[in-house]
Design an enzyme around this catalytic site. Sequence first.
Site, PDB file in Angstrom:
ATOM      1  N   CYS A   2     -64.292  19.277  -1.984  1.00 47.83           N
ATOM      2  CA  CYS A   2     -63.331  19.806  -1.858  1.00 47.83           C
ATOM      3  C   CYS A   2     -62.748  20.073  -3.051  1.00 47.83           C
ATOM      4  CB  CYS A   2     -62.604  18.686  -0.569  1.00 47.83           C
ATOM      5  SG  CYS A   2     -64.142  18.374   0.622  1.00 47.83           S
ATOM      6  N   ARG A  27     -64.539  24.724  -6.886  1.00 46.77           N
ATOM      7  CA  ARG A  27     -65.736  23.168  -6.099  1.00 46.77           C
ATOM      8  C   ARG A  27     -66.636  23.423  -5.440  1.00 46.77           C
ATOM      9  NH1 ARG A  27     -62.362  19.030  -8.507  1.00 46.77           N
ATOM     10  NH2 ARG A  27     -62.959  17.973  -7.326  1.00 46.77           N
ATOM     11  N   TRP A  72     -65.246  21.218   2.220  1.00 46.02           N
ATOM     12  CA  TRP A  72     -66.869  21.197   2.270  1.00 46.02           C
ATOM     13  C   TRP A  72     -66.850  20.071   3.472  1.00 46.02           C
ATOM     14  CZ3 TRP A  72     -70.475  18.141   1.409  1.00 46.02           C
ATOM     15  CH2 TRP A  72     -72.220  19.006   1.343  1.00 46.02           C
ATOM     16  N   ASN A  98     -59.705  14.368   0.494  1.00 51.20           N
ATOM     17  CA  ASN A  98     -60.759  14.709   0.062  1.00 51.20           C
ATOM     18  C   ASN A  98     -61.882  12.913   0.269  1.00 51.20           C
ATOM     19  OD1 ASN A  98     -60.686  17.035  -1.170  1.00 51.20           O
ATOM     20  ND2 ASN A  98     -60.546  16.396  -2.791  1.00 51.20           N
ATOM     21  N   GLY A  99     -63.653  12.627   0.577  1.00 48.40           N
ATOM     22  CA  GLY A  99     -63.888  12.388   0.644  1.00 48.40           C
ATOM     23  C   GLY A  99     -64.830  11.610   1.985  1.00 48.40           C
ATOM     24  N   GLU A 487     -84.471  23.447 -15.826  1.00 49.28           N
ATOM     25  CA  GLU A 487     -82.815  23.880 -15.412  1.00 49.28           C
ATOM     26  C   GLU A 487     -82.920  25.532 -14.601  1.00 49.28           C
ATOM     27  OE1 GLU A 487     -78.989  24.059 -15.827  1.00 49.28           O
ATOM     28  OE2 GLU A 487     -80.718  22.851 -15.551  1.00 49.28           O
ATOM     29  N   LYS A 491     -81.898  27.372 -11.298  1.00 53.58           N
ATOM     30  CA  LYS A 491     -80.033  28.242 -11.669  1.00 53.58           C
ATOM     31  C   LYS A 491     -81.113  29.472 -10.943  1.00 53.58           C
ATOM     32  CE  LYS A 491     -77.629  26.470 -14.393  1.00 53.58           C
ATOM     33  NZ  LYS A 491     -77.983  25.432 -13.408  1.00 53.58           N
ATOM     34  N   GLU A 494     -80.072  27.869  -7.260  1.00 54.43           N
ATOM     35  CA  GLU A 494     -78.762  27.982  -7.102  1.00 54.43           C
ATOM     36  C   GLU A 494     -78.071  28.919  -6.669  1.00 54.43           C
ATOM     37  OE1 GLU A 494     -76.563  23.695  -9.763  1.00 54.43           O
ATOM     38  OE2 GLU A 494     -77.334  25.827 -11.001  1.00 54.43           O
ATOM     39  N   HIS A 510    -102.961  21.529 -12.292  1.00 60.31           N
ATOM     40  CA  HIS A 510    -103.130  20.566 -11.121  1.00 60.31           C
ATOM     41  C   HIS A 510    -102.293  20.900  -9.686  1.00 60.31           C
ATOM     42  CE1 HIS A 510    -105.123  17.585 -13.926  1.00 60.31           C
ATOM     43  NE2 HIS A 510    -104.680  18.013 -14.534  1.00 60.31           N
ATOM     44  N   LYS A 609     -69.135  22.234  -7.012  1.00 58.20           N
ATOM     45  CA  LYS A 609     -69.309  21.754  -8.911  1.00 58.20           C
ATOM     46  C   LYS A 609     -69.186  19.863  -8.921  1.00 58.20           C
ATOM     47  CE  LYS A 609     -68.350  22.812 -12.701  1.00 58.20           C
ATOM     48  NZ  LYS A 609     -70.056  23.544 -13.924  1.00 58.20           N
TER      49      LYS A 609
END
Length: 614
Positions: A2, A27, A72, A98-99, A487, A491, A494, A510, A609
């Site tokens: 948000c 964000r 969001w 926000n929250g 990582e 990426k 995402e 394995h 973000k």
Amino acid sequence: MCGITGYIGYRDAYPIIINGLQRLEYRGYDSAGLVLYDGKQINLAKTKGKVSDLIEKVTNKEGHLGIGHTRWATHGVPNDINSHPHTSQSGNLVIVHNGIIENYDTIKKELINRGYTFHSDTDTEVLINLIEEVQKNNNVKLGKAVQIALNEVVGAYAIAVFDRRNPDEIVVARLGSPIAIGVGKDKREFFIASDASPFIEYTKDAIYLDDEEMAIIRVGKDVKIRKIKDDSLVDADIQELQMNLEQIEKGGYEHFMLKEIYEQPRAIKDTYRGRLLRDEGIIKMAGVEDNMKKFLNADRIIIVACGTSWHAGLVAEYIFEEFSRIPVEVEYASEFRYRNPIITEKDVVIAISQSGETADTLAAIKLAKEKGAFVFGVCNVVGSSIARESHAGAYTHAGPEIGVASTKAFTTQITVLSLIALRLARAKGTMSSSDYRLHLQELELIPGKVEQALKVNDHVKEIAKEYLLSTNCLYLGRGYNFPVALEGALKLKEISYIHAEGYPAAEMKHGPIALIDDRMPVIVIAINRGHYEKTVSNIQEIKSRSGKIIAVVTEGDTTVKGIADHIIEIPDTEEAFSPLLTTIPLQLLSYHIAVMRNCNVDQPRNLAKSVTVE
């Protein structure tokens, strides 16, 4: 998650708020809205979708007071009704939030019993009506009503509220979600935002609220800050902003992510500038020097982080244990905070976060402090919550990172953590003088080698064309580069929405080897350091099962070149610093595949973000 922006002053609020919302798009959000007040009527516009969709819905742009929001979704699906801002039942009060208000349902039922009706599914509409109920029942001004109401709620919030009957005032408050106040010249205007990016062209003076603080902003007067719990006054600490407008613009690049990938040589250099003094053979970091005994007497280091920062922590685990011989544990902050970890006063907890606002990491810090541990923060945003909550710390100095998929934050975090490990190694005598100086010299050369690594961009783009329709990918690495495999897979997930997994190369047999066929691309980090021969064996095992191999190798490699379908060469370096180079082609590969799949690279779906809620 948000974004909040707001303005009160003598300028037209609309362009400031729209521009601010666009700056906060990084964000992550699914709907947007704003309200403008011209002294006579409230003009509200909100919509599911992007800020560009919101612009088309605004019909009246008049007013010198306004607040805006990118949402969001938490409570209620993304739609026009659930979008912010929300008004109170009377229409006098307006809020953006926000929250999460955790006890909203209990409050909502009580307000319904008192005659309130609700139009959205949000916890935010509950909060604004609670504030109105407090204001009405107690016959108090808006600021006092906000304070009383916030003492009745459980959860996290950053809010901005105004009362149409008092158009010269906005009330803001925070608990667990950031809020910044920009102070205009002679206090003739004020700006409100989730971070300073929406107002940097108007003022360099900003106030950052701490948790459980609220501010009453009135045109022409000093900002008055109070503690929400006990109403005590707090001094308003005005800070000078360090960022500039150029840093948050694309600078000719198609996407922020690509710009930030290419900023890494400068970002790494900025991170060690003034700290790595190679000619003098020293590393100078005040946060470490002032607390050297804490580090040297530590039984162990516990690293807490989330996402990409967690991967940087995994790299640091190898570096700290090899260089300074201190046991290291790396924990997901979200798991650490909810189990009952054994923490003592002889533990050092290093908390890593790009934004400095990650909710789970902040909670982990508070838990560690309660247990008596020494907390050292590593973050990018000056004045952020983690910077303030930690006992000491170090900024990465990466500059603003706008792309949701983190790139330069990862490499600068590794740089900071490498500096700390080297300084501790020197203090403990766990590294010889010659090795110490060699590593200082090599770290200083890394920015130039990253520049060289970036030259593979066109080659990587050609490789990306062959795999843009893949549905699964496997990433393999050993030792220092196992976290880089994680990582790299993150990426790709995402920004391209391709399923990908990272594994230690030795673990392939394995389980993951069962997935390999002629449609499975396998990205292998196979530099000529560490257990190179064993990695070559893994590549041969993949090849014998018809897997498609993309190998990241050291410049001049001939062995892997004869086996892999594609090779990407990077410069040679010390193994401990190799993640700073091996990650570059993986970032570029994810970027180009995502672009070719027409994905929103800078604002991937469902992601934010700064994760300021659980």
